[in-house]
Design a protein around this motif. Structure first.
Motif, mmCIF file in Angstrom:
data_model
loop_
_atom_site.group_PDB
_atom_site.id
_atom_site.type_symbol
_atom_site.label_atom_id
_atom_site.label_comp_id
_atom_site.label_asym_id
_atom_site.label_seq_id
_atom_site.Cartn_x
_atom_site.Cartn_y
_atom_site.Cartn_z
ATOM 1 N N UNK A 154 0.829 -1.208 0.000
ATOM 2 C CA UNK A 154 0.000 0.000 0.000
ATOM 3 C C UNK A 154 0.862 1.256 0.000
ATOM 4 N N UNK A 155 1.872 1.306 0.857
ATOM 5 C CA UNK A 155 2.679 2.518 0.965
ATOM 6 C C UNK A 155 3.486 2.793 -0.301
ATOM 7 N N UNK A 156 4.012 1.733 -0.925
ATOM 8 C CA UNK A 156 4.804 1.933 -2.136
ATOM 9 C C UNK A 156 3.913 2.395 -3.284
ATOM 10 N N UNK A 157 2.773 1.733 -3.483
ATOM 11 C CA UNK A 157 1.881 2.097 -4.590
ATOM 12 C C UNK A 157 1.329 3.511 -4.397
ATOM 13 N N UNK A 158 0.772 3.773 -3.222
ATOM 14 C CA UNK A 158 0.213 5.102 -2.958
ATOM 15 C C UNK A 158 1.314 6.156 -2.932
ATOM 16 N N UNK A 159 2.494 5.791 -2.408
ATOM 17 C CA UNK A 159 3.598 6.737 -2.371
ATOM 18 C C UNK A 159 4.066 7.131 -3.755
ATOM 19 N N UNK A 160 4.166 6.164 -4.664
ATOM 20 C CA UNK A 160 4.570 6.467 -6.045
ATOM 21 C C UNK A 160 3.532 7.362 -6.729
ATOM 22 N N UNK A 161 2.260 7.001 -6.592
ATOM 23 C CA UNK A 161 1.201 7.807 -7.218
ATOM 24 C C UNK A 161 1.190 9.223 -6.625
ATOM 25 N N UNK A 220 9.481 5.394 -13.354
ATOM 26 C CA UNK A 220 9.560 4.211 -12.496
ATOM 27 C C UNK A 220 10.981 3.668 -12.362
ATOM 28 N N UNK A 221 11.756 3.542 -13.465
ATOM 29 C CA UNK A 221 13.156 3.103 -13.282
ATOM 30 C C UNK A 221 13.973 4.073 -12.425
ATOM 31 N N UNK A 222 13.683 5.364 -12.545
ATOM 32 C CA UNK A 222 14.401 6.338 -11.730
ATOM 33 C C UNK A 222 14.074 6.176 -10.238
ATOM 34 N N UNK A 223 12.862 5.757 -9.925
ATOM 35 C CA UNK A 223 12.432 5.591 -8.537
ATOM 36 C C UNK A 223 12.800 4.237 -7.954
ATOM 37 N N UNK A 224 13.405 3.366 -8.747
ATOM 38 C CA UNK A 224 13.645 1.994 -8.292
ATOM 39 C C UNK A 224 14.503 1.957 -7.029
ATOM 40 N N UNK A 225 15.593 2.711 -7.009
ATOM 41 C CA UNK A 225 16.464 2.706 -5.834
ATOM 42 C C UNK A 225 15.744 3.271 -4.613
ATOM 43 N N UNK A 226 14.997 4.351 -4.819
ATOM 44 C CA UNK A 226 14.263 4.942 -3.690
ATOM 45 C C UNK A 226 13.222 3.963 -3.156
ATOM 46 N N UNK A 227 12.580 3.212 -4.042
ATOM 47 C CA UNK A 227 11.580 2.230 -3.611
ATOM 48 C C UNK A 227 12.232 1.129 -2.777
ATOM 49 N N UNK A 228 13.399 0.663 -3.196
ATOM 50 C CA UNK A 228 14.075 -0.390 -2.430
ATOM 51 C C UNK A 228 14.495 0.123 -1.048
#
Length: 296
Positions: A88-95, A211-219
């Protein structure tokens, strides 16, 4: 002493180890003493209800813990809670990060409101959800359901674990949003403009650039949140109290019940050691994953 060391090593680099030693030693003592006591108590027969029965218990506490059917449910509930909140946090956070990165009026105020829940104490936030939003009689959700002619849901009784997931996710979405928004603001705008000139639309920009740019931040978000989510306790204590039954009992709450409700200090210490082992396994896995990601 620091000045003397600096003068002695002037021009040849400074050996910082003597300067760091007091802090490292204090931190080591701060960690090792509680850990050593927990390990010692986990092998002791120490129940406050039976103070006449003490002594070395061997692995009896661990055997009793592993044979407890509530342990499996607690671990499954913990995994469900962590995975659900992360999703939930990753999906809502990205959006949310993508939306708040757009040049619209009132963006600064919107960012402030979106990040504000992270600064609310967990117990206060849980009480707000329990008494003002999810209460089956006086809650906002109950009022909306009655207004629409729908049946009222008693969240804490009918959907206890889902209620905890919603509450914890609400508290951690601002953290994910802040990290992802900060990462998104470092995205090269010239790259986006070049992609738009090549005919890329909003969805393609998101999939192949954002999305590829956010990959490191997501991890990084996943790693930090996982470490903290494994120890969620206050939200359960002030809302469902681990119930009904053990429907919302996680591993930290099971340890709490064993220690402070059953007064079994030895058994709770064994549960604490199990939690430490599981947390370290997860932490090692996440740290290795993050290190490989940052090296790519």
């Amino acid at each position: 002493m620091a000045l003397a060391l600096l003068a002695r090593h002037k021009g040849a680099g400074v050996d910082a180890r003597p300067l760091l030693a007091p802090s490292v030693v204090l931190l080591f003592i701060w960690m090792i003493v509680p850990l050593a006591m927990t390990i010692w108590l986990s092998f002791q027969r120490y129940n406050l209800n039976y103070l006449d029965q003490t002594g070395f218990a061997g692995f009896d506490n661990y055997q009793y813990l592993l044979e407890d059917p509530g342990l499996t449910n607690a671990i499954l509930h913990t995994i469900t809670l962590v995975v659900s909140v992360l999703a939930i946090t990753v999906v809502v956070g990205v959006i949310g990060a993508v939306l708040l990165d757009q040049p619209v009026w009132g963006r600064g105020l919107a960012r402030l409101f979106c990040i504000a829940p992270f600064f609310i104490m967990p117990t206060v936030g849980a009480l707000i959800w329990k008494n003002l939003l999810m209460h089956p009689v006086n809650g906002l959700f109950a009022w909306v359901s009655r207004s629409l002619g729908l049946p009222v849901v008693d969240w804490m009784s009918d959907w206890p674990l889902l209620s905890i997931v919603i509450i914890v996710a609400w508290q951690w979405i601002p953290f994910a949003l802040l990290i992802l928004l900060t990462s998104l603001q470092s995205l090269d705008r010239d790259q986006i403009e070049a992609a738009r000139m090549d005919g890329a639309n909003g969805l393609r920009l998101f999939v192949y650039i954002t999305l590829p740019h956010l990959y490191r931040a997501i991890t990084i978000v996943i790693m930090i949140e996982t470490i903290f989510l494994l120890s969620i306790f206050a939200e359960i204590l002030v809302t469902t109290v681990g119930g009904p039954g053990d429907a919302s009992t996680t591993l930290p709450y099971l340890i709490y019940k064993t220690a402070l409700l059953d007064n079994d200090i030895g058994g709770a210490s064994a549960g604490g050691m199990l939690a430490v082992v599981l947390a370290n396994i997860v932490a090692i896995f996440l740290v290795r994953t993050i290190s490989h990601t940052l090296e790519d």
